[in-house]
Design a protein around this motif. Structure first.
Motif, PDB file in Angstrom:
ATOM      1  N   LEU A 105       0.797  -1.224   0.000  1.00 24.53           N
ATOM      2  CA  LEU A 105       0.000   0.000   0.000  1.00 24.53           C
ATOM      3  C   LEU A 105       0.831   1.277   0.000  1.00 24.53           C
ATOM      4  O   LEU A 105       0.271   2.374  -0.103  1.00 24.53           O
ATOM      5  CB  LEU A 105      -0.928   0.007   1.218  1.00 24.53           C
ATOM      6  CG  LEU A 105      -2.026  -1.064   1.204  1.00 24.53           C
ATOM      7  CD1 LEU A 105      -2.728  -1.121   2.543  1.00 24.53           C
ATOM      8  CD2 LEU A 105      -3.026  -0.787   0.099  1.00 24.53           C
ATOM      9  N   ALA A 106       2.137   1.156   0.121  1.00 25.90           N
ATOM     10  CA  ALA A 106       2.980   2.346   0.249  1.00 25.90           C
ATOM     11  C   ALA A 106       2.806   3.310  -0.922  1.00 25.90           C
ATOM     12  O   ALA A 106       2.675   4.526  -0.725  1.00 25.90           O
ATOM     13  CB  ALA A 106       4.450   1.934   0.394  1.00 25.90           C
ATOM     14  N   VAL A 107       2.800   2.795  -2.154  1.00 26.40           N
ATOM     15  CA  VAL A 107       2.690   3.680  -3.325  1.00 26.40           C
ATOM     16  C   VAL A 107       1.316   4.349  -3.405  1.00 26.40           C
ATOM     17  O   VAL A 107       1.234   5.579  -3.497  1.00 26.40           O
ATOM     18  CB  VAL A 107       3.015   2.916  -4.623  1.00 26.40           C
ATOM     19  CG1 VAL A 107       2.706   3.778  -5.839  1.00 26.40           C
ATOM     20  CG2 VAL A 107       4.481   2.505  -4.635  1.00 26.40           C
TER      21      VAL A 107
ATOM     22  N   THR B  90      12.851  11.896 -11.367  1.00 19.73           N
ATOM     23  CA  THR B  90      12.070  10.688 -11.136  1.00 19.73           C
ATOM     24  C   THR B  90      10.729  11.074 -10.551  1.00 19.73           C
ATOM     25  O   THR B  90      10.566  12.169  -9.995  1.00 19.73           O
ATOM     26  CB  THR B  90      12.813   9.719 -10.190  1.00 19.73           C
ATOM     27  OG1 THR B  90      12.079   8.504 -10.077  1.00 19.73           O
ATOM     28  CG2 THR B  90      12.969  10.329  -8.801  1.00 19.73           C
ATOM     29  N   GLY B  91       9.744  10.194 -10.658  1.00 20.52           N
ATOM     30  CA  GLY B  91       8.407  10.477 -10.165  1.00 20.52           C
ATOM     31  C   GLY B  91       8.219  10.029  -8.729  1.00 20.52           C
ATOM     32  O   GLY B  91       9.039   9.287  -8.168  1.00 20.52           O
ATOM     33  N   SER B  92       7.122  10.483  -8.114  1.00 19.61           N
ATOM     34  CA  SER B  92       6.861  10.159  -6.716  1.00 19.61           C
ATOM     35  C   SER B  92       6.609   8.667  -6.515  1.00 19.61           C
ATOM     36  O   SER B  92       7.022   8.088  -5.504  1.00 19.61           O
ATOM     37  CB  SER B  92       5.667  10.968  -6.212  1.00 19.61           C
ATOM     38  OG  SER B  92       4.521  10.732  -7.018  1.00 19.61           O
ATOM     39  N   ARG B  93       5.956   8.027  -7.474  1.00 21.38           N
ATOM     40  CA  ARG B  93       5.722   6.589  -7.354  1.00 21.38           C
ATOM     41  C   ARG B  93       7.036   5.807  -7.360  1.00 21.38           C
ATOM     42  O   ARG B  93       7.220   4.856  -6.588  1.00 21.38           O
ATOM     43  CB  ARG B  93       4.825   6.095  -8.492  1.00 21.38           C
ATOM     44  CG  ARG B  93       3.407   6.648  -8.468  1.00 21.38           C
ATOM     45  CD  ARG B  93       2.617   6.203  -9.693  1.00 21.38           C
ATOM     46  NE  ARG B  93       1.265   6.719  -9.684  1.00 21.38           N
ATOM     47  CZ  ARG B  93       0.222   6.111  -9.147  1.00 21.38           C
ATOM     48  NH1 ARG B  93       0.405   4.922  -8.573  1.00 21.38           N
ATOM     49  NH2 ARG B  93      -0.979   6.635  -9.162  1.00 21.38           N
ATOM     50  N   GLU B  94       7.945   6.224  -8.241  1.00 22.50           N
ATOM     51  CA  GLU B  94       9.244   5.548  -8.327  1.00 22.50           C
ATOM     52  C   GLU B  94      10.053   5.744  -7.043  1.00 22.50           C
ATOM     53  O   GLU B  94      10.772   4.839  -6.601  1.00 22.50           O
ATOM     54  CB  GLU B  94      10.029   6.070  -9.525  1.00 22.50           C
ATOM     55  CG  GLU B  94       9.486   5.643 -10.890  1.00 22.50           C
ATOM     56  CD  GLU B  94       8.222   6.379 -11.283  1.00 22.50           C
ATOM     57  OE1 GLU B  94       7.488   5.865 -12.151  1.00 22.50           O
ATOM     58  OE2 GLU B  94       7.967   7.471 -10.714  1.00 22.50           O
ATOM     59  N   ILE B  95       9.922   6.914  -6.443  1.00 20.11           N
ATOM     60  CA  ILE B  95      10.650   7.183  -5.205  1.00 20.11           C
ATOM     61  C   ILE B  95      10.163   6.275  -4.085  1.00 20.11           C
ATOM     62  O   ILE B  95      10.967   5.677  -3.354  1.00 20.11           O
ATOM     63  CB  ILE B  95      10.502   8.669  -4.807  1.00 20.11           C
ATOM     64  CG1 ILE B  95      11.283   9.556  -5.784  1.00 20.11           C
ATOM     65  CG2 ILE B  95      11.003   8.898  -3.377  1.00 20.11           C
ATOM     66  CD1 ILE B  95      11.091  11.040  -5.552  1.00 20.11           C
ATOM     67  N   ILE B  96       8.843   6.150  -3.941  1.00 18.35           N
ATOM     68  CA  ILE B  96       8.306   5.273  -2.901  1.00 18.35           C
ATOM     69  C   ILE B  96       8.689   3.817  -3.174  1.00 18.35           C
ATOM     70  O   ILE B  96       9.067   3.074  -2.249  1.00 18.35           O
ATOM     71  CB  ILE B  96       6.777   5.417  -2.815  1.00 18.35           C
ATOM     72  CG1 ILE B  96       6.382   6.821  -2.364  1.00 18.35           C
ATOM     73  CG2 ILE B  96       6.202   4.388  -1.847  1.00 18.35           C
ATOM     74  CD1 ILE B  96       6.866   7.196  -0.985  1.00 18.35           C
ATOM     75  N   SER B  97       8.614   3.402  -4.425  1.00 21.15           N
ATOM     76  CA  SER B  97       8.992   2.032  -4.778  1.00 21.15           C
ATOM     77  C   SER B  97      10.453   1.760  -4.429  1.00 21.15           C
ATOM     78  O   SER B  97      10.808   0.668  -3.951  1.00 21.15           O
ATOM     79  CB  SER B  97       8.761   1.789  -6.277  1.00 21.15           C
ATOM     80  OG  SER B  97       7.393   1.911  -6.602  1.00 21.15           O
ATOM     81  N   GLU B  98      11.302   2.758  -4.661  1.00 27.07           N
ATOM     82  CA  GLU B  98      12.723   2.618  -4.334  1.00 27.07           C
ATOM     83  C   GLU B  98      12.929   2.502  -2.823  1.00 27.07           C
ATOM     84  O   GLU B  98      13.715   1.667  -2.357  1.00 27.07           O
ATOM     85  CB  GLU B  98      13.481   3.834  -4.857  1.00 27.07           C
ATOM     86  CG  GLU B  98      14.943   3.890  -4.429  1.00 27.07           C
ATOM     87  CD  GLU B  98      15.569   5.256  -4.677  1.00 27.07           C
ATOM     88  OE1 GLU B  98      16.686   5.478  -4.170  1.00 27.07           O
ATOM     89  OE2 GLU B  98      14.943   6.104  -5.350  1.00 27.07           O
ATOM     90  N   LEU B  99      12.193   3.304  -2.058  1.00 27.66           N
ATOM     91  CA  LEU B  99      12.375   3.306  -0.611  1.00 27.66           C
ATOM     92  C   LEU B  99      11.956   1.982   0.026  1.00 27.66           C
ATOM     93  O   LEU B  99      12.624   1.492   0.943  1.00 27.66           O
ATOM     94  CB  LEU B  99      11.587   4.464   0.018  1.00 27.66           C
ATOM     95  CG  LEU B  99      12.110   5.874  -0.282  1.00 27.66           C
ATOM     96  CD1 LEU B  99      11.194   6.926   0.340  1.00 27.66           C
ATOM     97  CD2 LEU B  99      13.527   6.047   0.233  1.00 27.66           C
ATOM     98  N   ILE B 100      10.859   1.400  -0.445  1.00 24.48           N
ATOM     99  CA  ILE B 100      10.398   0.156   0.191  1.00 24.48           C
ATOM    100  C   ILE B 100      11.287  -1.031  -0.177  1.00 24.48           C
ATOM    101  O   ILE B 100      11.197  -2.089   0.460  1.00 24.48           O
ATOM    102  CB  ILE B 100       8.933  -0.147  -0.172  1.00 24.48           C
ATOM    103  CG1 ILE B 100       8.755  -0.339  -1.674  1.00 24.48           C
ATOM    104  CG2 ILE B 100       8.013   0.934   0.357  1.00 24.48           C
ATOM    105  CD1 ILE B 100       7.331  -0.720  -2.071  1.00 24.48           C
TER     106      ILE B 100
END
Length: 329
Positions: free
Chosen positions: A289-291, A308-318
């Motif tokens: 659910l993070a993204v 980079t986009g916000s979705r990619e940033i969250i995906s990278e962090l998790i």
């Protein structure tokens, strides 16, 4: 789906079993209208189960309105659709006080926002003044008209839509309002098989006309209470806080996730766990659910070298942030 690891007491087991069955039946029921979009339906149900609001960004004609209507029918909730336009006034959605000549008194006439499921269609076409009229409704579950406060019905959920492609004549939602949506999702176009099914299903009439309720509105309030009882280990809470904290330090971001975002991820993870047949949250629930929960809350830094986009940033962090306790802690 196999039930697993529910509480030991018989009463608690029956309570969670009912909640799981009800949530799964809602997803299945909405799926009779929204074809081939099971994940999007699950996210919409999770938003409602967790007591949150939902933002749907997608092109016209992919089923955004039908998703809201099918959800309202499945829950037997009152439903109102508000078509936002640039010439709207706040009173057009909240209601107004009018003088009744027969009684000689002023009386409140509720606007369309006074419903249990409200579809705010093309919300970004309304002016900021009208958009802000929703803030009190969404956050405080009440509206104030002429100094008098009126409580919203329970349950109360806003499902807002906007077209992410067409920007002419629109007013982008400010960060404060975006932060009030628990999840953001996109339905997307159906695959060829799904589109053929849609054509066949609507040959004579729309399947929404035959859709009946799965639970009642009062049952949804009970379901939301049960979601809050889903166990969240402190280590999982620390994981959520770590993700949110990392967004506040990310070089590509001007603004990271607020504590409201952390709480939304916490609560939706509980709903995701229950919908998955568990009475406890796993880190995988948080990752799933993070993204959709966090990406729309981020503000990119235009001066950053990171493109980079916000979705990619969250995906990278998790994928880079270690799960607390995974190494035997």
């Amino acid at each position: 789906m196999v039930m697993e690891s529910f509480p030991a007491s018989k009463k608690a087991d029956q309570t969670f079993s009912w909640a799981y069955r009800s949530a799964a039946e809602i997803v299945e029921n909405v799926g009779k209208v929204i074809v081939g979009k099971n994940e999007a339906i699950r996210l919409a149900v999770i938003a409602v189960m967790s007591g949150g609001h939902l933002l749907i960004e997608d092109a016209p004609g992919v089923g955004k309105t039908m998703l809201a209507r099918a959800l309202a029918r499945s829950l037997e909730c009152s439903f109102k659709r508000i078509q936002f336009t640039p010439d709207m006034l706040p009173g057009d959605i909240t209601g107004t006080t009018v003088y009744n000549q027969k009684s000689g008194d002023f009386e409140f006439r509720a606007g369309p926002v006074m419903a249990q499921i409200v579809l705010a269609d093309e919300i970004n076409r309304a002016t900021p003044k009208v958009q802000s009229a929703l803030l009190e409704c969404m956050e405080e579950r009440q509206i104030s008209v002429d100094g008098i406060t009126h409580p919203m019905p329970a349950p109360f959920h806003v499902l807002a839509t906007q077209n992410p492609i067409e920007y002419e004549g629109t007013f982008p939602l400010p960060e404060t309002q975006l932060d009030r949506f628990a999840l953001r999702l996109s339905l997307g176009f159906p695959d060829p098989a799904g589109e053929l099914t849609i054509l066949e299903n609507q040959r004579r009439h729309h399947p929404i006309e035959d859709l009946g309720p799965v639970i009642h509105a009062e049952d949804l309030v009970t379901l939301q209470t049960i979601v809050k009882e889903v166990f969240v280990d402190r280590l999982v809470s620390e994981y959520i806080v770590s993700i949110s904290g990392a967004t506040r330090k990310h070089p590509a971001l001007y603004l990271g996730v607020s504590p409201r975002g952390s709480l939304a991820l916490f609560r939706t993870a509980q709903a995701h766990a229950l919908l998955s047949g568990r009475d406890y949250v796993l880190p995988d629930d948080v990752k799933a659910l993070a993204v959709p929960v966090l990406a729309h809350r981020l503000v990119l830094d235009p001066s950053s070298a990171h493109k980079t986009g916000s979705r990619e940033i969250i995906s990278e962090l998790i994928t880079t942030i270690p799960v607390p306790g995974a190494s035997g802690r």
